[in-house]
Write a protein that holds these residues in place. Sequence first.
Motif, PDB file in Angstrom:
ATOM      1  N   LYS A 188       0.917  -1.361   0.087  1.00  0.00           N
ATOM      2  CA  LYS A 188       0.020  -0.150  -0.005  1.00  0.00           C
ATOM      3  C   LYS A 188       0.948   1.262  -0.156  1.00  0.00           C
ATOM      4  N   THR A 243      -0.571   8.691  -2.819  1.00  0.00           N
ATOM      5  CA  THR A 243      -1.178   7.098  -2.302  1.00  0.00           C
ATOM      6  C   THR A 243      -2.741   7.901  -2.470  1.00  0.00           C
ATOM      7  N   LYS A 279      -7.072   6.542  -3.274  1.00  0.00           N
ATOM      8  CA  LYS A 279      -7.842   5.572  -3.500  1.00  0.00           C
ATOM      9  C   LYS A 279      -8.176   5.403  -4.820  1.00  0.00           C
ATOM     10  N   GLU A 280      -8.347   6.570  -5.554  1.00  0.00           N
ATOM     11  CA  GLU A 280      -8.631   6.787  -6.962  1.00  0.00           C
ATOM     12  C   GLU A 280      -7.655   6.060  -7.804  1.00  0.00           C
ATOM     13  N   ARG A 308      -6.611   3.251  -7.926  1.00  0.00           N
ATOM     14  CA  ARG A 308      -7.072   1.804  -8.148  1.00  0.00           C
ATOM     15  C   ARG A 308      -8.437   1.820  -8.603  1.00  0.00           C
TER      16      ARG A 308
END
Length: 74
Positions: A22, A31, A33-34, A36
């Motif tokens: 991560k 980093t 969330k978008e 992936r």
Amino acid sequence: MVLDVLVDDAQRCATAGAREKKGGEPACGLTAKENRPTQEKFHCVGCGHLAHADTVGAINVLRAGLARREAKPA
């Protein structure tokens, strides 16, 4: 006894690997969330890097392992 040490090392590597995957985008470090859009696709919203998510995870685990190897013990 030697087998116990090997099993313990393998368990620590597997646990660390799950955490280190991560680590964000390998080039820019973002980093988000978008990054992936699907489970297997990785597309960085910061720099546009496109790769398979497992490839990005493997790179992050490798970098973390190399950094730990180079780190001096406390």
